[in-house]
Write a protein that holds these residues in place. Structure first.
Motif, PDB file in Angstrom:
ATOM      1  N   ARG A 190       0.803  -1.224   0.000  1.00 29.85           N
ATOM      2  CA  ARG A 190       0.000   0.000   0.000  1.00 29.85           C
ATOM      3  C   ARG A 190       0.837   1.277   0.000  1.00 29.85           C
ATOM      4  NH1 ARG A 190      -1.920   3.379   3.788  1.00 29.85           N
ATOM      5  NH2 ARG A 190      -0.992   2.135   5.461  1.00 29.85           N
ATOM      6  N   THR A 191       2.012   1.239   0.601  1.00 35.32           N
ATOM      7  CA  THR A 191       2.830   2.440   0.750  1.00 35.32           C
ATOM      8  C   THR A 191       4.124   2.417  -0.053  1.00 35.32           C
ATOM      9  OG1 THR A 191       3.900   1.530   2.732  1.00 35.32           O
ATOM     10  CG2 THR A 191       1.925   2.898   3.059  1.00 35.32           C
ATOM     11  N   HIS A 192       4.361   1.353  -0.835  1.00 36.62           N
ATOM     12  CA  HIS A 192       5.602   1.215  -1.588  1.00 36.62           C
ATOM     13  C   HIS A 192       5.322   0.845  -3.041  1.00 36.62           C
ATOM     14  CE1 HIS A 192       6.957   0.775   2.564  1.00 36.62           C
ATOM     15  NE2 HIS A 192       8.176   1.064   2.148  1.00 36.62           N
ATOM     16  N   GLY A 193       6.202   1.297  -3.926  1.00 38.94           N
ATOM     17  CA  GLY A 193       6.125   0.952  -5.337  1.00 38.94           C
ATOM     18  C   GLY A 193       7.453   0.408  -5.828  1.00 38.94           C
ATOM     19  N   TRP A 194       7.409  -0.314  -6.954  1.00 36.95           N
ATOM     20  CA  TRP A 194       8.620  -0.871  -7.546  1.00 36.95           C
ATOM     21  C   TRP A 194       9.301   0.154  -8.459  1.00 36.95           C
ATOM     22  CZ3 TRP A 194      10.561  -5.171  -5.657  1.00 36.95           C
ATOM     23  CH2 TRP A 194       9.703  -6.103  -5.085  1.00 36.95           C
ATOM     24  N   TYR A 195      10.619   0.047  -8.532  1.00 39.80           N
ATOM     25  CA  TYR A 195      11.357   0.851  -9.502  1.00 39.80           C
ATOM     26  C   TYR A 195      12.538   0.049 -10.030  1.00 39.80           C
ATOM     27  CZ  TYR A 195      14.797   2.082  -5.809  1.00 39.80           C
ATOM     28  OH  TYR A 195      15.753   2.062  -4.821  1.00 39.80           O
ATOM     29  N   CYS A 196      13.028   0.440 -11.187  1.00 39.87           N
ATOM     30  CA  CYS A 196      14.188  -0.191 -11.811  1.00 39.87           C
ATOM     31  C   CYS A 196      15.415   0.657 -11.508  1.00 39.87           C
ATOM     32  CB  CYS A 196      13.973  -0.320 -13.314  1.00 39.87           C
ATOM     33  SG  CYS A 196      15.320  -1.171 -14.179  1.00 39.87           S
ATOM     34  N   LEU A 197      16.470   0.035 -11.000  1.00 36.84           N
ATOM     35  CA  LEU A 197      17.653   0.750 -10.545  1.00 36.84           C
ATOM     36  C   LEU A 197      18.891   0.288 -11.310  1.00 36.84           C
ATOM     37  CD1 LEU A 197      18.991   2.680  -8.494  1.00 36.84           C
ATOM     38  CD2 LEU A 197      19.161   0.739  -6.910  1.00 36.84           C
ATOM     39  N   LEU A 198      19.641   1.269 -11.852  1.00 36.41           N
ATOM     40  CA  LEU A 198      20.929   1.037 -12.498  1.00 36.41           C
ATOM     41  C   LEU A 198      22.014   1.742 -11.692  1.00 36.41           C
ATOM     42  CD1 LEU A 198      19.957   1.755 -16.231  1.00 36.41           C
ATOM     43  CD2 LEU A 198      19.647  -0.351 -14.922  1.00 36.41           C
ATOM     44  N   TYR A 199      23.226   1.178 -11.698  1.00 36.80           N
ATOM     45  CA  TYR A 199      24.293   1.637 -10.821  1.00 36.80           C
ATOM     46  C   TYR A 199      25.514   2.083 -11.629  1.00 36.80           C
ATOM     47  CZ  TYR A 199      21.666  -1.679  -7.840  1.00 36.80           C
ATOM     48  OH  TYR A 199      20.687  -2.381  -7.179  1.00 36.80           O
ATOM     49  N   GLY A 200      26.223   3.069 -11.120  1.00 38.65           N
ATOM     50  CA  GLY A 200      27.436   3.512 -11.784  1.00 38.65           C
ATOM     51  C   GLY A 200      28.582   2.530 -11.679  1.00 38.65           C
ATOM     52  N   ASN A 201      28.630   1.743 -10.615  1.00 43.87           N
ATOM     53  CA  ASN A 201      29.757   0.831 -10.397  1.00 43.87           C
ATOM     54  C   ASN A 201      29.400  -0.633 -10.597  1.00 43.87           C
ATOM     55  OD1 ASN A 201      28.134   0.924  -8.120  1.00 43.87           O
ATOM     56  ND2 ASN A 201      29.811   0.617  -6.671  1.00 43.87           N
ATOM     57  N   TYR A 202      28.263  -0.903 -11.232  1.00 46.72           N
ATOM     58  CA  TYR A 202      27.859  -2.265 -11.575  1.00 46.72           C
ATOM     59  C   TYR A 202      27.211  -2.282 -12.957  1.00 46.72           C
ATOM     60  CZ  TYR A 202      28.272  -3.239  -6.544  1.00 46.72           C
ATOM     61  OH  TYR A 202      28.730  -3.366  -5.259  1.00 46.72           O
ATOM     62  N   SER A 203      27.177  -3.455 -13.552  1.00 46.99           N
ATOM     63  CA  SER A 203      26.488  -3.624 -14.836  1.00 46.99           C
ATOM     64  C   SER A 203      25.055  -4.098 -14.662  1.00 46.99           C
ATOM     65  CB  SER A 203      27.236  -4.644 -15.709  1.00 46.99           C
ATOM     66  OG  SER A 203      28.517  -4.187 -16.058  1.00 46.99           O
ATOM     67  N   LYS A 204      24.650  -4.368 -13.424  1.00 50.04           N
ATOM     68  CA  LYS A 204      23.356  -4.989 -13.198  1.00 50.04           C
ATOM     69  C   LYS A 204      22.209  -3.992 -13.252  1.00 50.04           C
ATOM     70  CE  LYS A 204      23.667  -4.789  -8.119  1.00 50.04           C
ATOM     71  NZ  LYS A 204      23.689  -5.597  -6.873  1.00 50.04           N
ATOM     72  N   ALA A 205      21.022  -4.534 -13.408  1.00 48.22           N
ATOM     73  CA  ALA A 205      19.766  -3.780 -13.329  1.00 48.22           C
ATOM     74  C   ALA A 205      18.885  -4.500 -12.322  1.00 48.22           C
ATOM     75  CB  ALA A 205      19.085  -3.716 -14.686  1.00 48.22           C
ATOM     76  N   SER A 206      18.412  -3.778 -11.318  1.00 49.93           N
ATOM     77  CA  SER A 206      17.638  -4.389 -10.237  1.00 49.93           C
ATOM     78  C   SER A 206      16.236  -3.809 -10.177  1.00 49.93           C
ATOM     79  CB  SER A 206      18.327  -4.142  -8.881  1.00 49.93           C
ATOM     80  OG  SER A 206      19.644  -4.626  -8.872  1.00 49.93           O
ATOM     81  N   GLN A 207      15.283  -4.618  -9.750  1.00 53.36           N
ATOM     82  CA  GLN A 207      13.956  -4.117  -9.418  1.00 53.36           C
ATOM     83  C   GLN A 207      13.853  -4.036  -7.900  1.00 53.36           C
ATOM     84  OE1 GLN A 207      10.679  -4.058 -11.733  1.00 53.36           O
ATOM     85  NE2 GLN A 207      11.221  -5.703 -13.118  1.00 53.36           N
TER      86      GLN A 207
END
Length: 223
Positions: A190-207
């Motif tokens: 109810r109080t949180h949403g998902w987002y896609c995160l990219l990092y400067g020091n990694y190649s990964k993409a996280s939800q």
């Protein structure tokens, strides 16, 4: 996908652009307040290739520009801001938006487009080889906008992700140049949403999940 309540479709211009990284099918779309965005086809999805800079919803209503951090923390309606309240940051990285701006029925995305849901972000990540390497393929290369080392950045997708940082739920700004965080139109509770995160020091993409008061960048996806 999110339905277009206005029943209209944006006018998109599509071209083929040959770059040093490969062949991209690209185009443009015009936003709600007249901003023209670059677009790119990745797999079977058409994405905006720039961070959103909208100040209006699709019906022409103004989105609130909230500068004060205390006011931001207490919001229950849609709002946007420039990182550190500096419009020159918005010129490069677009605006940051809270969840309520994403979820507003007046539609922050232009006609024919929508804020992607978590599954659509995952489709992009999977197409680019999975979460371990997709971030590098999505990030703009070099250190003009990303701080060094910008690990694994090839931008071979043409997505050209920019590290706009974020505004925390308490109104404080963090990590421009280091993180690219994009809202999904998807709740984790109810109080949180998902987002896609990219990092400067990694190649990964996280939800990742965050408070709805957080301010993140937006990319839109064609319906």
């Amino acid at each position: 996908t999110v339905s277009d309540s206005q029943g209209s479709i944006a006018t998109d211009e599509i071209t083929i652009t040959i770059t040093s990284s490969g062949n991209f099918e690209t185009g443009t779309v015009t936003g709600n307040d007249g901003t023209v965005y670059k677009t790119v086809k990745i797999g079977n999805q058409w994405w905006m290739a720039e961070n959103l800079k909208e100040t209006k919803y699709r019906d022409g209503s103004e989105i609130r520009n909230v500068i004060n951090g205390t006011e931001w923390a207490g919001l229950t309606t849609g709002a946007y801001c420039a990182f550190n309240n500096d419009e020159t940051n918005a010129d490069a990285y677009g605006y940051l938006y809270n969840w309520d701006a994403v979820a507003d029925s007046r539609n922050i995305a232009p006609a024919g487009w929508h804020v992607p849901i978590a599954e659509e972000w995952q489709n992009l990540v999977d197409y680019l080889g999975g979460s371990g390497i997709a971030g590098g393929k999505m990030k703009e290369t070099g250190t003009t906008h990303w701080h060094s080392p910008n690990t694994g950045a090839t931008n071979e997708s043409g997505f050209s992700a920019l590290p706009g940082g974020y505004r925390n739920y308490d109104g404080i700004y963090y990590y421009i140049g280091y993180y690219a965080a994009f809202w999904s139109f998807a709740e984790s509770d109810r109080t949180h949403g998902w987002y896609c995160l990219l990092y400067g020091n990694y190649s990964k993409a996280s939800q990742v999940s965050s408070d709805k008061q957080s301010g993140f960048s937006l990319r839109c996806l064609r319906d």
